[in-house]
Design a protein around this motif. Structure first.
Motif, PDB file in Angstrom:
ATOM      1  N   ASP A 130       0.817  -1.206   0.000  1.00 33.91           N
ATOM      2  CA  ASP A 130       0.000   0.000   0.000  1.00 33.91           C
ATOM      3  C   ASP A 130       0.854   1.260   0.000  1.00 33.91           C
ATOM      4  O   ASP A 130       0.566   2.217  -0.716  1.00 33.91           O
ATOM      5  N   MET A 131       1.913   1.258   0.778  1.00 31.59           N
ATOM      6  CA  MET A 131       2.737   2.458   0.899  1.00 31.59           C
ATOM      7  C   MET A 131       3.619   2.698  -0.324  1.00 31.59           C
ATOM      8  O   MET A 131       4.096   3.812  -0.534  1.00 31.59           O
ATOM      9  N   CYS A 132       3.832   1.643  -1.130  1.00 28.30           N
ATOM     10  CA  CYS A 132       4.759   1.750  -2.264  1.00 28.30           C
ATOM     11  C   CYS A 132       4.090   1.647  -3.626  1.00 28.30           C
ATOM     12  O   CYS A 132       4.753   1.797  -4.658  1.00 28.30           O
ATOM     13  N   LYS A 133       2.792   1.408  -3.673  1.00 31.09           N
ATOM     14  CA  LYS A 133       2.109   1.139  -4.936  1.00 31.09           C
ATOM     15  C   LYS A 133       2.155   2.316  -5.912  1.00 31.09           C
ATOM     16  O   LYS A 133       2.021   2.121  -7.118  1.00 31.09           O
ATOM     17  N   ALA A 134       2.378   3.526  -5.435  1.00 32.33           N
ATOM     18  CA  ALA A 134       2.477   4.671  -6.344  1.00 32.33           C
ATOM     19  C   ALA A 134       3.708   4.545  -7.251  1.00 32.33           C
ATOM     20  O   ALA A 134       3.691   5.045  -8.381  1.00 32.33           O
ATOM     21  N   LEU A 135       4.736   3.853  -6.775  1.00 28.19           N
ATOM     22  CA  LEU A 135       5.945   3.666  -7.585  1.00 28.19           C
ATOM     23  C   LEU A 135       5.845   2.457  -8.506  1.00 28.19           C
ATOM     24  O   LEU A 135       6.409   2.467  -9.595  1.00 28.19           O
ATOM     25  N   ASP A 136       5.154   1.405  -8.060  1.00 34.82           N
ATOM     26  CA  ASP A 136       5.050   0.194  -8.878  1.00 34.82           C
ATOM     27  C   ASP A 136       3.953  -0.708  -8.305  1.00 34.82           C
ATOM     28  O   ASP A 136       4.007  -1.081  -7.135  1.00 34.82           O
ATOM     29  N   LYS A 137       2.991  -1.031  -9.123  1.00 38.52           N
ATOM     30  CA  LYS A 137       1.916  -1.922  -8.690  1.00 38.52           C
ATOM     31  C   LYS A 137       2.248  -3.386  -8.971  1.00 38.52           C
ATOM     32  O   LYS A 137       1.439  -4.269  -8.686  1.00 38.52           O
ATOM     33  N   GLY A 138       3.421  -3.667  -9.494  1.00 37.74           N
ATOM     34  CA  GLY A 138       3.809  -5.032  -9.845  1.00 37.74           C
ATOM     35  C   GLY A 138       4.515  -5.794  -8.742  1.00 37.74           C
ATOM     36  O   GLY A 138       5.061  -6.876  -8.991  1.00 37.74           O
ATOM     37  N   MET A 139       4.510  -5.281  -7.529  1.00 39.64           N
ATOM     38  CA  MET A 139       5.130  -5.997  -6.414  1.00 39.64           C
ATOM     39  C   MET A 139       4.413  -7.328  -6.207  1.00 39.64           C
ATOM     40  O   MET A 139       3.225  -7.450  -6.477  1.00 39.64           O
ATOM     41  N   VAL A 140       5.164  -8.327  -5.731  1.00 34.72           N
ATOM     42  CA  VAL A 140       4.602  -9.664  -5.521  1.00 34.72           C
ATOM     43  C   VAL A 140       4.741 -10.039  -4.054  1.00 34.72           C
ATOM     44  O   VAL A 140       5.842 -10.021  -3.500  1.00 34.72           O
ATOM     45  N   ILE A 141       3.611 -10.375  -3.441  1.00 39.63           N
ATOM     46  CA  ILE A 141       3.589 -10.779  -2.034  1.00 39.63           C
ATOM     47  C   ILE A 141       3.610 -12.295  -1.941  1.00 39.63           C
ATOM     48  O   ILE A 141       2.916 -12.978  -2.675  1.00 39.63           O
ATOM     49  N   GLY A 142       4.402 -12.804  -1.002  1.00 40.26           N
ATOM     50  CA  GLY A 142       4.373 -14.230  -0.692  1.00 40.26           C
ATOM     51  C   GLY A 142       5.638 -14.940  -1.086  1.00 40.26           C
ATOM     52  O   GLY A 142       6.527 -14.347  -1.682  1.00 40.26           O
ATOM     53  N   PRO A 143       5.741 -16.176  -0.710  1.00 40.04           N
ATOM     54  CA  PRO A 143       4.737 -16.964  -0.001  1.00 40.04           C
ATOM     55  C   PRO A 143       4.638 -16.563   1.475  1.00 40.04           C
ATOM     56  O   PRO A 143       5.548 -15.977   2.028  1.00 40.04           O
ATOM     57  N   THR A 144       3.523 -16.906   2.066  1.00 42.58           N
ATOM     58  CA  THR A 144       3.287 -16.692   3.493  1.00 42.58           C
ATOM     59  C   THR A 144       3.062 -18.055   4.118  1.00 42.58           C
ATOM     60  O   THR A 144       2.284 -18.846   3.587  1.00 42.58           O
ATOM     61  N   PHE A 145       3.767 -18.334   5.221  1.00 42.09           N
ATOM     62  CA  PHE A 145       3.658 -19.665   5.805  1.00 42.09           C
ATOM     63  C   PHE A 145       4.036 -19.668   7.279  1.00 42.09           C
ATOM     64  O   PHE A 145       4.735 -18.771   7.754  1.00 42.09           O
ATOM     65  N   LEU A 146       3.544 -20.687   7.983  1.00 39.07           N
ATOM     66  CA  LEU A 146       3.899 -20.904   9.382  1.00 39.07           C
ATOM     67  C   LEU A 146       5.270 -21.555   9.437  1.00 39.07           C
ATOM     68  O   LEU A 146       5.514 -22.560   8.767  1.00 39.07           O
ATOM     69  N   VAL A 147       6.169 -20.996  10.215  1.00 36.64           N
ATOM     70  CA  VAL A 147       7.515 -21.542  10.379  1.00 36.64           C
ATOM     71  C   VAL A 147       7.542 -22.521  11.545  1.00 36.64           C
ATOM     72  O   VAL A 147       8.093 -23.612  11.445  1.00 36.64           O
ATOM     73  N   GLU A 148       6.920 -22.101  12.655  1.00 40.00           N
ATOM     74  CA  GLU A 148       7.019 -22.903  13.874  1.00 40.00           C
ATOM     75  C   GLU A 148       5.876 -22.552  14.818  1.00 40.00           C
ATOM     76  O   GLU A 148       5.400 -21.425  14.822  1.00 40.00           O
ATOM     77  N   LYS A 149       5.452 -23.539  15.587  1.00 38.74           N
ATOM     78  CA  LYS A 149       4.516 -23.281  16.678  1.00 38.74           C
ATOM     79  C   LYS A 149       4.896 -24.175  17.847  1.00 38.74           C
ATOM     80  O   LYS A 149       5.340 -25.305  17.668  1.00 38.74           O
ATOM     81  N   THR A 150       4.755 -23.632  19.042  1.00 39.79           N
ATOM     82  CA  THR A 150       5.043 -24.396  20.251  1.00 39.79           C
ATOM     83  C   THR A 150       3.902 -24.219  21.236  1.00 39.79           C
ATOM     84  O   THR A 150       3.133 -23.266  21.157  1.00 39.79           O
ATOM     85  N   GLY A 151       3.829 -25.144  22.175  1.00 39.91           N
ATOM     86  CA  GLY A 151       2.831 -25.067  23.231  1.00 39.91           C
ATOM     87  C   GLY A 151       1.616 -25.902  22.915  1.00 39.91           C
ATOM     88  O   GLY A 151       1.476 -26.463  21.840  1.00 39.91           O
ATOM     89  N   GLY A 152       0.759 -25.982  23.889  1.00 44.27           N
ATOM     90  CA  GLY A 152      -0.436 -26.800  23.729  1.00 44.27           C
ATOM     91  C   GLY A 152      -0.189 -28.205  24.238  1.00 44.27           C
ATOM     92  O   GLY A 152       0.940 -28.637  24.417  1.00 44.27           O
ATOM     93  N   VAL A 153      -1.274 -28.918  24.468  1.00 47.79           N
ATOM     94  CA  VAL A 153      -1.204 -30.277  24.992  1.00 47.79           C
ATOM     95  C   VAL A 153      -1.690 -31.278  23.961  1.00 47.79           C
ATOM     96  O   VAL A 153      -1.090 -32.326  23.760  1.00 47.79           O
ATOM     97  N   SER A 154      -2.777 -30.941  23.244  1.00 51.04           N
ATOM     98  CA  SER A 154      -3.395 -31.908  22.341  1.00 51.04           C
ATOM     99  C   SER A 154      -2.656 -32.062  21.010  1.00 51.04           C
ATOM    100  O   SER A 154      -2.822 -33.058  20.322  1.00 51.04           O
ATOM    101  N   SER A 155      -1.865 -31.077  20.638  1.00 51.82           N
ATOM    102  CA  SER A 155      -1.094 -31.216  19.401  1.00 51.82           C
ATOM    103  C   SER A 155       0.368 -30.922  19.706  1.00 51.82           C
ATOM    104  O   SER A 155       0.702 -30.127  20.568  1.00 51.82           O
ATOM    105  N   SER A 156       1.237 -31.585  18.966  1.00 49.17           N
ATOM    106  CA  SER A 156       2.668 -31.432  19.229  1.00 49.17           C
ATOM    107  C   SER A 156       3.192 -30.137  18.617  1.00 49.17           C
ATOM    108  O   SER A 156       2.534 -29.499  17.810  1.00 49.17           O
TER     109      SER A 156
END
Length: 168
Positions: A130-156
């Motif tokens: 949003d802040m940069c689209k005035a210069l170029d609308k061809g920016m590419v977002i992603g990939p977006t992903f979960l790297v790590e999660k910890t905690g909880g009892v029912s799932s590891s």
């Protein structure tokens, strides 16, 4: 196959009841990125964007988004976040410059913070766009992903296995 816990007896959507789950410390780390051209890269690192300090604004937007995840993801529980951090790194690529975004969210409760970390990463990248689209609308977002999660009892705990570039 795992039980589908987000459906009631009538097969309709419901929010999962987590009241019986014990409170534990839970963390999640997510990543996203946005590929920009050299002009945008230079403007960001030299803080020459007319809308202001792109990374500072994007960081605040990501933190605010993580705190509001349950307002935009229908089956997410509202949780008390105990900490949210967003860090950036740059990588030169053949097509331009990739801004890496890493988010960390932490809570102590009976449900995880994966969605909050992923929402923070996504909104941070969207804010850069949003802040940069005035210069170029061809920016590419992603990939977006979960790297790590910890905690909880029912799932590891979970740690993503990725190729060496973290872009699979």
């Amino acid at each position: 196959m795992a039980d589908l816990t987000h459906f009631n007896e009538q097969g309709r959507a419901k929010m999962v009841d987590v009241s019986a789950k014990p409170e534990t410390t839970r963390t999640a780390t997510a990543r996203s990125s946005i590929l920009v051209n050299a002009e945008i890269y230079e403007a960001i690192i030299n803080q020459n964007m007319k809308k202001g300090d792109v990374l500072a604004v994007a960081q605040v937007a990501g933190i605010m988004a993580s705190k509001n995840t349950s307002n935009i993801i229908p089956m997410c529980h509202p949780i008390a976040l105990l900490g949210v951090n967003i860090a950036f790194d740059w990588e030169k690529e053949q097509q331009g410059y990739r801004l890496g975004i890493e988010t960390e969210a932490k809570t102590k409760g009976s449900t995880g913070v994966e969605m909050e970390a992923l929402t923070a990463a996504s909104v941070t990248a969207l804010t850069v766009y949003d802040m940069c689209k005035a210069l170029d609308k061809g920016m590419v977002i992603g990939p977006t992903f979960l790297v790590e999660k910890t905690g909880g009892v029912s799932s590891s705990d979970y740690r993503r296995q990725v190729n060496q570039t973290n872009r699979d």
